[in-house]
Scaffold this motif. Structure first.
Motif, PDB file in Angstrom:
ATOM      1  N   LEU A 149       7.267  22.983  20.367  1.00  0.00           N
ATOM      2  CA  LEU A 149       6.746  22.823  21.728  1.00  0.00           C
ATOM      3  C   LEU A 149       7.375  23.877  22.627  1.00  0.00           C
ATOM      4  O   LEU A 149       8.592  23.902  22.792  1.00  0.00           O
ATOM      5  CB  LEU A 149       7.073  21.418  22.261  1.00  0.00           C
ATOM      6  CG  LEU A 149       6.581  20.227  21.429  1.00  0.00           C
ATOM      7  CD1 LEU A 149       7.138  18.912  21.995  1.00  0.00           C
ATOM      8  CD2 LEU A 149       5.057  20.183  21.398  1.00  0.00           C
ATOM      9  N   ASP A 150       6.540  24.753  23.200  1.00  0.00           N
ATOM     10  CA  ASP A 150       7.076  25.815  24.068  1.00  0.00           C
ATOM     11  C   ASP A 150       6.912  25.404  25.524  1.00  0.00           C
ATOM     12  O   ASP A 150       5.828  25.487  26.083  1.00  0.00           O
ATOM     13  CB  ASP A 150       6.355  27.142  23.787  1.00  0.00           C
ATOM     14  CG  ASP A 150       7.108  28.337  24.382  1.00  0.00           C
ATOM     15  OD1 ASP A 150       8.003  28.135  25.222  1.00  0.00           O
ATOM     16  OD2 ASP A 150       6.788  29.479  23.982  1.00  0.00           O
ATOM     17  N   GLU A 151       7.997  24.956  26.126  1.00  0.00           N
ATOM     18  CA  GLU A 151       8.036  24.506  27.522  1.00  0.00           C
ATOM     19  C   GLU A 151       6.952  23.477  27.852  1.00  0.00           C
ATOM     20  O   GLU A 151       6.114  23.700  28.740  1.00  0.00           O
ATOM     21  CB  GLU A 151       7.942  25.712  28.467  1.00  0.00           C
ATOM     22  CG  GLU A 151       9.114  26.668  28.262  1.00  0.00           C
ATOM     23  CD  GLU A 151       9.275  27.656  29.425  1.00  0.00           C
ATOM     24  OE1 GLU A 151       8.902  27.294  30.545  1.00  0.00           O
ATOM     25  OE2 GLU A 151       9.783  28.752  29.177  1.00  0.00           O
ATOM     26  N   PRO A 152       6.992  22.345  27.155  1.00  0.00           N
ATOM     27  CA  PRO A 152       5.939  21.333  27.377  1.00  0.00           C
ATOM     28  C   PRO A 152       5.934  20.754  28.792  1.00  0.00           C
ATOM     29  O   PRO A 152       4.907  20.290  29.253  1.00  0.00           O
ATOM     30  CB  PRO A 152       6.264  20.245  26.345  1.00  0.00           C
ATOM     31  CG  PRO A 152       7.704  20.430  26.019  1.00  0.00           C
ATOM     32  CD  PRO A 152       7.953  21.907  26.138  1.00  0.00           C
TER      33      PRO A 152
ATOM     34  N   PHE B  26       1.733  26.094  23.343  1.00  0.00           N
ATOM     35  CA  PHE B  26       2.048  27.386  23.950  1.00  0.00           C
ATOM     36  C   PHE B  26       2.620  27.225  25.355  1.00  0.00           C
ATOM     37  O   PHE B  26       2.343  26.239  26.041  1.00  0.00           O
ATOM     38  CB  PHE B  26       0.795  28.260  24.001  1.00  0.00           C
ATOM     39  CG  PHE B  26       0.329  28.679  22.643  1.00  0.00           C
ATOM     40  CD1 PHE B  26       0.794  29.852  22.071  1.00  0.00           C
ATOM     41  CD2 PHE B  26      -0.536  27.877  21.912  1.00  0.00           C
ATOM     42  CE1 PHE B  26       0.387  30.242  20.799  1.00  0.00           C
ATOM     43  CE2 PHE B  26      -0.948  28.257  20.636  1.00  0.00           C
ATOM     44  CZ  PHE B  26      -0.487  29.438  20.079  1.00  0.00           C
ATOM     45  N   GLN B  27       3.402  28.223  25.744  1.00  0.00           N
ATOM     46  CA  GLN B  27       4.025  28.223  27.068  1.00  0.00           C
ATOM     47  C   GLN B  27       2.943  28.152  28.156  1.00  0.00           C
ATOM     48  O   GLN B  27       3.084  27.407  29.117  1.00  0.00           O
ATOM     49  CB  GLN B  27       4.859  29.504  27.207  1.00  0.00           C
ATOM     50  CG  GLN B  27       5.769  29.515  28.396  1.00  0.00           C
ATOM     51  CD  GLN B  27       6.840  30.607  28.275  1.00  0.00           C
ATOM     52  OE1 GLN B  27       7.071  31.160  27.189  1.00  0.00           O
ATOM     53  NE2 GLN B  27       7.475  30.922  29.373  1.00  0.00           N
ATOM     54  N   ASN B  28       1.870  28.930  27.960  1.00  0.00           N
ATOM     55  CA  ASN B  28       0.702  28.808  28.837  1.00  0.00           C
ATOM     56  C   ASN B  28      -0.361  28.049  28.052  1.00  0.00           C
ATOM     57  O   ASN B  28      -0.690  28.448  26.948  1.00  0.00           O
ATOM     58  CB  ASN B  28       0.159  30.184  29.210  1.00  0.00           C
ATOM     59  CG  ASN B  28       1.239  31.032  29.866  1.00  0.00           C
ATOM     60  OD1 ASN B  28       1.876  30.593  30.821  1.00  0.00           O
ATOM     61  ND2 ASN B  28       1.479  32.212  29.310  1.00  0.00           N
TER      62      ASN B  28
ATOM     63  N   LYS C 194      13.269  33.202  23.080  1.00  0.00           N
ATOM     64  CA  LYS C 194      12.876  31.888  22.555  1.00  0.00           C
ATOM     65  C   LYS C 194      11.428  31.873  22.051  1.00  0.00           C
ATOM     66  O   LYS C 194      11.150  31.485  20.920  1.00  0.00           O
ATOM     67  CB  LYS C 194      13.074  30.804  23.642  1.00  0.00           C
ATOM     68  CG  LYS C 194      14.477  30.784  24.239  1.00  0.00           C
ATOM     69  CD  LYS C 194      14.622  29.745  25.341  1.00  0.00           C
ATOM     70  CE  LYS C 194      13.748  29.947  26.567  1.00  0.00           C
ATOM     71  NZ  LYS C 194      14.071  31.135  27.388  1.00  0.00           N
ATOM     72  N   THR C 195      10.514  32.324  22.922  1.00  0.00           N
ATOM     73  CA  THR C 195       9.102  32.328  22.522  1.00  0.00           C
ATOM     74  C   THR C 195       8.873  33.315  21.381  1.00  0.00           C
ATOM     75  O   THR C 195       8.089  33.050  20.461  1.00  0.00           O
ATOM     76  CB  THR C 195       8.204  32.676  23.727  1.00  0.00           C
ATOM     77  OG1 THR C 195       8.373  31.665  24.722  1.00  0.00           O
ATOM     78  CG2 THR C 195       6.734  32.744  23.331  1.00  0.00           C
ATOM     79  N   THR C 196       9.579  34.424  21.419  1.00  0.00           N
ATOM     80  CA  THR C 196       9.445  35.402  20.329  1.00  0.00           C
ATOM     81  C   THR C 196       9.850  34.770  18.998  1.00  0.00           C
ATOM     82  O   THR C 196       9.198  34.997  17.969  1.00  0.00           O
ATOM     83  CB  THR C 196      10.306  36.656  20.620  1.00  0.00           C
ATOM     84  OG1 THR C 196       9.879  37.224  21.861  1.00  0.00           O
ATOM     85  CG2 THR C 196      10.161  37.690  19.520  1.00  0.00           C
TER      86      THR C 196
HETATM   87 MG   LIG Z   1       9.126  31.834  26.550  1.00  0.00          MG
END
Ligand SMILES: [Mg+2]
Ligand SMILES: Nc1ncnc2c1ncn2[C@@H]1O[C@H](COP(=O)(O)OP(=O)(O)OP(=O)(O)O)[C@@H](O)[C@H]1O
Length: 265
Positions: free
Chosen positions: A185-188, A94-96, A47-49
């Motif tokens: 939005l990556d894991e908000p 970002f996820q982080n 997903k993030t990729t």
């Molecule tokens: Mg990810």
């Protein structure tokens, strides 16, 4: 209807290899203006990729990524650098959390605004006299955005001193400051407590009302996904294994199997 609109973002047959590892394999995905689409799947699904391919952090091994602006202009994103992708109208979180921790809340949002100015960030840093008036305008607009995201009272605090939920909101505010047509939005909701998650849902619902904005959201919190999404794509081992409405996805056998498999590990 949303279904009739041309896609704002169109990902076609995108593949991303890291050496021998195929992290994303021939993924097709569209997000239309005013739609909120979720991208879900077990850890390591890719997903993030895929977000990194869309936003120019990686150049996909194969495939095509296309953005259609509100005025109808079509832009090919593959091969563009992250800042060029932002200028085209895609913003992300970002996820982080990635904030400028030692800058104030206001400054973090102002950085986002600057991508929409002719003068750019360097003139702002050098503070040439011709730029001062533009700067005042940026402060005003940034403050208005912070009000909208419930962050006005934190305006002069360092980002690092904000409560966690507020930092996540600030990241979204900064992304919105670039005036995107597509927001990723990556894991908000990652790491949020129940109250912070509920505030986030309210905020994303407000964003959905923004003019023509398309939202693509990676999230593990299924309640949030079900509450917010018009449609859902599911990835597993780099491939799309399902797509559909929240109702369709929640009873899709392939999806249930992918998630049960994850729990058994
Ligand atoms: Mg990810
Ligand atoms: N830069 C990289 N180099 C090599 N492998 C990578 C790189 N980035 C990601 N991967 C690998 O690609 C796969 C997909 O990772 P990715 O981070 O996209 O998953 P994800 O779906 O976002 O997972 P999560 O839900 O845990 O965030 C994983 O096997 C990961 O280890």
């Amino acid at each position: 209807m949303a279904d009739m609109a041309a896609p704002a973002l169109e990902v076609s047959q995108v593949t991303m290899d890291f050496g021998g590892l195929r992290a994303v394999e021939r993924v097709d995905l569209v997000v239309r203006p005013r739609e909120t689409v979720a991208l879900i799947g077990p850890n390591g699904a890719g997903k993030t990729t895929l977000f990194n391919c869309i936003t120019g952090i990686y150049s996909p091994t194969q495939g095509r990524i296309q953005l259609t602006a509100a005025d109808g202009r079509v832009m090919a994103l593959k091969g563009l650098k992250p800042n060029q992708v932002t200028e085209c109208g895609i913003a992300r979180t970002f996820q982080n959390i990635r904030l400028f921790q030692n800058m104030t809340v206001l400054e973090n949002v102002m950085i986002g605004r600057h991508c929409r100015l002719r003068s750019g960030i360097f003139s702002a840093i050098l503070r040439t006299s011709a730029m001062r008036r533009e700067e005042a305008q940026v402060v005003k607009e940034s403050y208005r955005l912070l009000q909208r995201f419930g962050l006005a009272r934190h305006v002069n605090e360092f980002a690092k001193n904000l409560p966690y939920g507020a930092q996540r909101r600030l990241e979204i505010a900064r992304a919105m400051a670039t005036e995107p047509s597509v927001l990723l939005l990556d894991e908000p909701a990652a790491g949020m407590n129940a109250q912070e998650t509920q505030e986030l849902v309210t905020m994303i619902n407000q964003l959905k009302a923004s003019e023509g904005l398309a939202i693509l959201l990676i999230e593990h919190d299924m309640r949030l996904v079900m509450q917010l999404s018009d449609r859902i794509y599911v990835m597993d081992y780099g491939k799309l294994i399902a797509r559909g409405t929240p109702q369709e996805i929640s009873r899709d056998p392939a999806v249930i199997k992918a998630y049960l498999g994850e729990e058994e590990q």
